[in-house]
Design an enzyme around this catalytic site. Sequence first.
Site, PDB file in Angstrom:
ATOM      1  N   ALA A   1       0.865  -1.196   0.000  1.00  0.00           N
ATOM      2  CA  ALA A   1       0.000   0.000   0.000  1.00  0.00           C
ATOM      3  C   ALA A   1       0.893   1.235   0.000  1.00  0.00           C
ATOM      4  O   ALA A   1       1.531   1.528  -0.999  1.00  0.00           O
ATOM      5  CB  ALA A   1      -0.973  -0.027   1.165  1.00  0.00           C
TER       6      ALA A   1
ATOM      7  N   ASP B   1      -4.481 -12.889  -2.280  1.00  0.00           N
ATOM      8  CA  ASP B   1      -3.943 -11.527  -2.296  1.00  0.00           C
ATOM      9  C   ASP B   1      -2.496 -11.516  -1.800  1.00  0.00           C
ATOM     10  O   ASP B   1      -1.619 -10.888  -2.408  1.00  0.00           O
ATOM     11  CB  ASP B   1      -4.816 -10.615  -1.427  1.00  0.00           C
ATOM     12  CG  ASP B   1      -4.327  -9.177  -1.439  1.00  0.00           C
ATOM     13  OD1 ASP B   1      -4.341  -8.554  -2.518  1.00  0.00           O
ATOM     14  OD2 ASP B   1      -3.925  -8.672  -0.377  1.00  0.00           O
TER      15      ASP B   1
ATOM     16  N   LYS C   1       1.199 -10.755  -3.886  1.00  0.00           N
ATOM     17  CA  LYS C   1       2.240  -9.864  -3.373  1.00  0.00           C
ATOM     18  C   LYS C   1       3.571 -10.605  -3.241  1.00  0.00           C
ATOM     19  O   LYS C   1       4.629 -10.067  -3.572  1.00  0.00           O
ATOM     20  CB  LYS C   1       1.816  -9.284  -2.021  1.00  0.00           C
ATOM     21  CG  LYS C   1       0.620  -8.349  -2.108  1.00  0.00           C
ATOM     22  CD  LYS C   1       0.171  -7.885  -0.724  1.00  0.00           C
ATOM     23  CE  LYS C   1      -1.023  -6.947  -0.829  1.00  0.00           C
ATOM     24  NZ  LYS C   1      -1.478  -6.460   0.491  1.00  0.00           N
TER      25      LYS C   1
END
Length: 386
Positions: free
Chosen positions: A168, A235, A239
């Site tokens: 993020a 998810d 990553k």
Amino acid sequence: MKTIPLILMGCGGVGCHLLQHIVSCRSLHSTQGLCLRVVGVGDSKSLVVVEDLLNKGLDDSLLLELCRVKRGGESLSKLHEFGECRLFVHPESQGKILEIASQLGKQTGLVLVDCTASSDTIVVLKQVVDMGCCVVMANKKPLTSTMDDFEKIFTYPRRIRHESTVGAGLPVIASVNRIISSGDPVRRIIGSLSGTLGYVMSEVEDGKPLSQVVRAAKSLGYTEPDPRDDLGGMDVTRKALILARILGHQINLDSIQIESLYPKEMGPDVMTVEDFLNRGLLLLDKDIQERVEKAASNGNVLRYVCVIEGSRCEVGIQELPKNSALGRLRGSDNVCWHNMLSSCLSFALLKCSALQSNNFKGAGAGNDTTAAGVLADIVDIQDLFP
């Protein structure tokens, strides 16, 4: 004044927050001699483009109205008569993006910003990199497709930024790239890369049933509409794959060992979301609680992490020391450590023959945080523009 024209693909949660950040930072960027000129905004169905591509951008009032319209679940077509812009519908919109990229890429430069959650953008991204355009991504799927797609997008690595695909707003990607560029090998990465699962793990550690925690996380907006999208670990796996590929490992998603927090018998093709929340989750409480208690008896805690070491890449629950960086995580914080040897939790690196660890901790979830990371990436490539 340096001007950066950009097209935003995807105006959902992250995309709308990005537009709001761009508008709210006008004064700040002006003092820095920078102007971000949004020439187009698109979603899965349509594309809104400014009439005068070379000299103007979509008006700020239009951008804010666009956010209001999208949050209301309406189509971009509602904006057709609002300001000096043109509307293109899918599939014509994809061709229009390529036309604009061809026109601006070699003249003024152009940033294509991918804030979608779709694989459909891969075709466009692979073409615009050859047109002199820069690419900024929050979307993980283009970077976790085939190795051929990954390598094509990175044909011109200086024009690519994707910090928000992993941490993020945390500077994980930039830091790893700097370490690699300086000649320090990264031997091992272990990280808690899901704010959602970080919240779940720290809450069950406090003795709360998994079913209660997941339902609470959903009501707080921490999970996807179907929490299994988070609990399945995909998810985190995406990553981890991005990090592994940055380290030079030529692997694909099917090379990674993934531990899901629910069995196949509770998958979306077997159970509805409502059944899973009301019935399925209750069946998972006992096993997780037993694992939590076993870890606690050893002075440890459970964390959902990715581990990348050599050719090994795996994702799942691990028992870790309570006083470690990952063990001290609370709520939706993310942590990545690098540490070169297997003696510690780390993003591990060896510098001047001495073991060193780098630790990144901070907010790792949320549309606003992700959008801020995307904006920082756009600003970071300003030196590539005339």
